[in-house]
Design an enzyme around this catalytic site. Structure first.
Site, PDB file in Angstrom:
ATOM      1  N   TYR A   1     -20.297 -19.747   2.849  1.00 33.13           N
ATOM      2  CA  TYR A   1     -19.970 -19.709   4.857  1.00 33.13           C
ATOM      3  C   TYR A   1     -20.826 -18.404   4.872  1.00 33.13           C
ATOM      4  CZ  TYR A   1     -15.783 -21.648   2.741  1.00 33.13           C
ATOM      5  OH  TYR A   1     -14.177 -22.161   1.895  1.00 33.13           O
TER       6      TYR A   1
ATOM      7  N   MET B   1     -13.000 -17.586  -1.096  1.00 34.61           N
ATOM      8  CA  MET B   1     -11.060 -17.668  -1.724  1.00 34.61           C
ATOM      9  C   MET B   1     -12.099 -17.647  -3.010  1.00 34.61           C
ATOM     10  SD  MET B   1      -7.412 -19.410  -0.376  1.00 34.61           S
ATOM     11  CE  MET B   1      -8.083 -19.278   1.476  1.00 34.61           C
TER      12      MET B   1
ATOM     13  N   ARG C   1       3.127  14.202   7.002  1.00 33.22           N
ATOM     14  CA  ARG C   1       3.840  12.489   6.885  1.00 33.22           C
ATOM     15  C   ARG C   1       5.374  12.986   6.478  1.00 33.22           C
ATOM     16  NH1 ARG C   1       0.929   9.391   1.908  1.00 33.22           N
ATOM     17  NH2 ARG C   1       2.280  11.317   0.489  1.00 33.22           N
TER      18      ARG C   1
ATOM     19  N   LYS D   1       3.878   3.754 -10.087  1.00 34.08           N
ATOM     20  CA  LYS D   1       4.258   3.020  -8.198  1.00 34.08           C
ATOM     21  C   LYS D   1       3.412   1.642  -8.228  1.00 34.08           C
ATOM     22  CE  LYS D   1       2.099   6.075  -5.487  1.00 34.08           C
ATOM     23  NZ  LYS D   1       1.605   6.162  -4.064  1.00 34.08           N
TER      24      LYS D   1
HETATM   25  C1  LIG Z   1       3.940  12.347  -3.810  1.00 36.50           C
HETATM   26  C2  LIG Z   1       2.946  11.793  -4.571  1.00 36.50           C
HETATM   27  N1  LIG Z   1       2.204  12.613  -6.140  1.00 36.50           N
HETATM   28  C3  LIG Z   1       0.881  11.805  -6.955  1.00 36.50           C
HETATM   29  C4  LIG Z   1       0.414  10.429  -6.101  1.00 36.50           C
HETATM   30  C5  LIG Z   1      -0.887  10.064  -6.917  1.00 36.50           C
HETATM   31  O1  LIG Z   1      -1.981   9.872  -6.847  1.00 36.50           O
HETATM   32  P1  LIG Z   1      -3.160  10.352  -7.192  1.00 36.50           P
HETATM   33  O2  LIG Z   1      -3.140   8.512  -7.816  1.00 36.50           O
HETATM   34  O3  LIG Z   1      -4.037   9.863  -6.306  1.00 36.50           O
HETATM   35  O4  LIG Z   1      -3.233  10.775  -8.531  1.00 36.50           O
HETATM   36  C6  LIG Z   1       0.862   9.945  -5.642  1.00 36.50           C
HETATM   37  C7  LIG Z   1       0.181   8.849  -4.881  1.00 36.50           C
HETATM   38  O5  LIG Z   1       0.054   8.589  -3.577  1.00 36.50           O
HETATM   39  C8  LIG Z   1       2.301  10.820  -4.537  1.00 36.50           C
HETATM   40  O6  LIG Z   1       2.348   9.736  -3.012  1.00 36.50           O
END
Ligand SMILES: Cc1ncc(COP(=O)(O)O)c(C=O)c1O
Length: 357
Positions: free
Chosen positions: A253, A301, A129, A33
């Site tokens: 800066y 930057m 969550r 992701k």
């Molecule tokens: C449901 C779920 N599984 C797995 C992962 C992967 O986590 P990590 O990067 O700590 O392995 C995430 C990441 O946030 C997640 O939301």
């Protein structure tokens, strides 16, 4: 051409994926992701596709990018669908789907699908969550099965504190999960990277490694298994200017650094617009021509400044590793009060250059 770039070592990515499998003895969904945590999801998926059991992304938009690039492997949507009409696309593109709320079950019951779905039923075991309440979990499972719209259900939950080796919360979450799924015979998925690396006793038919694929540790302290990971990204650039300053002169800066001795300052083409953390303080490690030195002054930057005083052979054109195989992204992140997840995801503007085929 501006010398700032991020090298992405695809051999290291494959090494880390294999480690996740080997350490867990399970099938592994590579979590790619957020554009593979800044590493480029399409290229990472292509590099892993021949051996990966599947991929996981946050949402359908991310999954469609992969499908459009020809990735045919299973793809799990970790947040499921946000609106019921996404189910048509999920069906069309053969995506696996996390179900974490009752309204999603109702939407599936009412959906017209061309074939049954693979559902990952998420329990809220204590992260609070998303996920179904333990008291409702078995009912949700039976309801999904009874809908006739699913072919397979994987039971899943997510840990909030697996990156804290001494913390009891992971065992507590596991106990909640085991009680909620008692009597259900289905595959299970619990382990993210810290749980793959640090919680071998947690059962998981499927693991979901993210950060470890990219070779960064999720732990704050040194950890034996994490030491076997190979960093995938090298963020590098060059020295584009050198200044010799007498003691007492400030740099950059806000004059956050004032030379305490005659100081040779190297200016690096890399700044917070590239994703280098602006909060990295003086002293954050940097490698110049293979030698360790430190960031000095405030990150701007497009540029940052490093101390070359004790590296007389370095100068204009010297190669700088901001993080990579020697300066670990997790160390830079910690110095900046961040985590490797965030500094990877913040990367932008720099071209990604893939090595290792
Ligand atoms: C449901 C779920 N599984 C797995 C992962 C992967 O986590 P990590 O990067 O700590 O392995 C995430 C990441 O946030 C997640 O939301």
């Amino acid at each position: 051409m501006r010398p700032a770039r991020a090298l992405i070592d695809l051999d290291a990515l494959r090494h880390n994926y294999r480690l996740a499998r080997e350490m867990s003895g399970a099938r592994a969904l590579a979590v790619i992701k957020a554009d593979a945590y800044g590493h480029g999801s399409v290229r990472c998926a292509q590099a892993l596709e021949a051996e990966a059991d599947g991929f996981a992304v946050a949402c359908i938009e991310e999954a469609l990018v992969l499908r459009e690039a020809g990735i045919a492997a299973p793809i799990l949507l970790l947040e499921g669908f946000f609106e019921a009409d996404e189910l048509a696309l999920i069906d069309q593109h053969d995506l696996w789907c996390v179900i974490h709320a009752q309204w999603q079950i109702e939407a599936i019951e009412q959906a017209r699908l061309s074939k049954p779905l693979t559902a990952w039923l998420k329990l809220d075991s204590g992260m609070h969550r998303v996920g179904l309440h333990p008291a409702y979990y078995q009912h949700a499972y039976r309801r999904l099965l009874a809908s006739g719209k699913v072919s397979k259900i994987v039971l899943m939950s997510h840990f909030a504190r697996a990156d804290e080796p001494e913390c009891e919360r992971t065992a507590e979450q596991l106990a909640v999960f085991q009680q909620a799924r008692d009597g259900l015979s289905a595959e299970v998925s619990l382990r993210n990277s810290p749980a793959v690396l640090g919680w071998p006793q947690v059962p998981s038919d499927w693991v979901r490694p993210g950060i470890m694929l990219y070779g960064a540790t999720p732990f704050e302290q040194a950890q034996q298994q994490a030491a076997r990971l190979q960093p995938v990204m090298t963020l590098e650039s060059k020295i584009i200017s050198v200044r010799e300053l007498p003691a007492g002169e400030p740099v950059g800066y806000g004059a956050r650094f004032v030379a305490e001795r005659p100081t040779r300052v190297g200016v690096v083409a890399m700044g917070y617009a590239d994703g280098y953390p602006r909060h990295a303080p003086t002293g954050t490690p940097v490698l110049v021509d293979g030698q360790l030195t430190r960031l000095i002054g405030r990150v701007s930057m497009d540029m940052l400044t490093v101390d070359l005083t004790d590296l007389p052979q370095t100068g204009l054109g010297s190669c700088v590793e901001l993080w990579g195989k020697q300066v670990l992204a997790s160390d830079v992140a910690m110095a900046a009060g961040s985590i490797p997840y965030q500094i990877f995801c913040n990367l932008r503007r720099v071209p990604l250059v893939y090595v290792g085929g």
